[in-house]
Design an enzyme around this catalytic site. Structure first.
Site, PDB file in Angstrom:
ATOM      1  N   THR A  90       2.373   5.033   1.027  1.00 39.28           N
ATOM      2  CA  THR A  90       2.729   5.702   2.274  1.00 39.28           C
ATOM      3  C   THR A  90       1.470   6.290   2.899  1.00 39.28           C
ATOM      4  O   THR A  90       0.672   6.932   2.215  1.00 39.28           O
ATOM      5  CB  THR A  90       3.752   6.823   2.006  1.00 39.28           C
ATOM      6  OG1 THR A  90       4.911   6.261   1.407  1.00 39.28           O
ATOM      7  CG2 THR A  90       4.137   7.529   3.295  1.00 39.28           C
TER       8      THR A  90
ATOM      9  N   GLU B 108      10.028  -2.907   5.155  1.00 40.57           N
ATOM     10  CA  GLU B 108      10.912  -2.489   4.053  1.00 40.57           C
ATOM     11  C   GLU B 108      12.368  -2.856   4.369  1.00 40.57           C
ATOM     12  O   GLU B 108      13.252  -1.976   4.415  1.00 40.57           O
ATOM     13  CB  GLU B 108      10.793  -0.977   3.813  1.00 40.57           C
ATOM     14  CG  GLU B 108       9.411  -0.524   3.374  1.00 40.57           C
ATOM     15  CD  GLU B 108       9.154  -0.694   1.886  1.00 40.57           C
ATOM     16  OE1 GLU B 108       9.976  -1.351   1.209  1.00 40.57           O
ATOM     17  OE2 GLU B 108       8.117  -0.202   1.407  1.00 40.57           O
TER      18      GLU B 108
ATOM     19  N   GLY C  12       0.843  -1.192   0.000  1.00 39.72           N
ATOM     20  CA  GLY C  12       0.000   0.000   0.000  1.00 39.72           C
ATOM     21  C   GLY C  12       0.873   1.234   0.000  1.00 39.72           C
ATOM     22  O   GLY C  12       2.058   1.181   0.313  1.00 39.72           O
TER      23      GLY C  12
ATOM     24  N   GLY D 278      -1.159   2.696   6.432  1.00 37.98           N
ATOM     25  CA  GLY D 278      -1.296   2.016   7.721  1.00 37.98           C
ATOM     26  C   GLY D 278      -0.406   0.804   7.895  1.00 37.98           C
ATOM     27  O   GLY D 278      -0.444   0.137   8.932  1.00 37.98           O
TER      28      GLY D 278
END
Length: 280
Positions: free
Chosen positions: A42, A171, A40, A45
């Site tokens: 930035t 990430e 999703g 959530g």
């Protein structure tokens, strides 16, 4: 049992002029032994969920359940502490959390913080450093003298030394060169194959297709789509509406479709694509 979120909402700085809703009535399950990806934009959530999974954040409403432990807005730190051993959280740029004078001291700090003896903690640290591919010559070095990729490995080794059942990765390959990224993703795959539950936040759709067994699509604090990667990446129109991409090979297959080539279902990995061509 894995992890479940039941009607979880989260509000930052609740009760202040700066409050902001980050999650809205989120319900999902991360199955034990799965490799679950969250994707999703930035602000969708994703990172908030990661910090709810090990009790760094408490849900504003609803609850998070990790095995038999339930985390609510009223949970106390002593109730949550065992969860932080079970659920290892690797932040984006985890090397920013390094602090000790030597790599070995840094990696062994976590286990000692949970009552493990110094000798056993150092043994765990050595095993974890071997696992992430940092040779013995680095153990006595200051972690800040390492290269960026080596610092990342040392930080991840510090989490693995806690021997978590679940590894949460926000990430984890950000800023690494392609070779470093490939090596780390291979490590996480090996950990998953060994039985560890992996939770991954990423913007790289190829990594989702290549490694994940389940994927959740987030938008503005809501879960908008979930399923196996093969199912989710067939929803090309919806993903594009959410300004999300698909794996590179899926994009290539879409271009072939425009030229008249028919696919029963869009391939999401190179292996699938080769198989389709071979059987076509």
């Amino acid at each position: 049992m894995g992890i479940s979120l039941e009607n979880v909402s989260y509000t930052y700085q609740a009760g202040t002029p700066f409050e902001g809703r980050a999650l809205f009535d989120m319900t999902t399950t991360i199955k034990d032994g799965s490799y679950t990806a969250f994707i999703g934009h930035t602000g969708s959530g994703k990172s908030t969920i990661m910090q709810l999974l090990n009790g760094l954040y408490l849900p504003t409403s609803g609850h998070v359940q990790v095995d038999d432990t339930i985390i609510t807005s009223q949970s106390k730190n002593k109730e949550i502490k065992p969860i932080r051993k079970k659920v290892g959280l690797v932040f984006q740029f985890p090397e920013s959390q390094l602090f000790a004078e030597t790599v070995l001291e840094d990696v062994s700090f976590g286990p000692q913080n949970f009552g493990i003896s110094k000798e056993e903690a150092e043994q765990r640290a050595i095993e974890s450093l071997k696992l992430v591919g940092l040779p013995e010559e680095f153990y006595k070095q200051n972690p800040f003298d390492l290269s960026g990729g080596q610092m990342r490995r040392a930080a991840i080794a510090g989490i693995l030394a806690m021997q978590p059942d679940i590894l949460v990765l926000d990430e984890p390959t950000a800023g690494l060169d392609p070779q470093g990224r490939k090596e780390l993703m291979t490590l996480f795959k090996q950990l998953h194959l060994s039985g560890m539950t992996i939770v991954l936040v990423t913007h790289l759709m190829d990594d989702v297709a290549d490694y994940a067994t389940a994927v959740n699509v987030m938008e503005k604090g809501h879960l908008v789509l979930s399923g196996a990667p093969k199912e989710v990446f067939q929803q090309v129109t919806l993903l594009r509406e959410k300004q999300l991409g698909v794996p590179k090979i899926t994009e290539f297959a879409l271009q072939l479709q425009k030229k008249g080539y028919h696919f029963e279902s869009l391939p999401i990995t190179m292996e699938e694509f080769v198989e389709v061509l071979a059987n076509g």
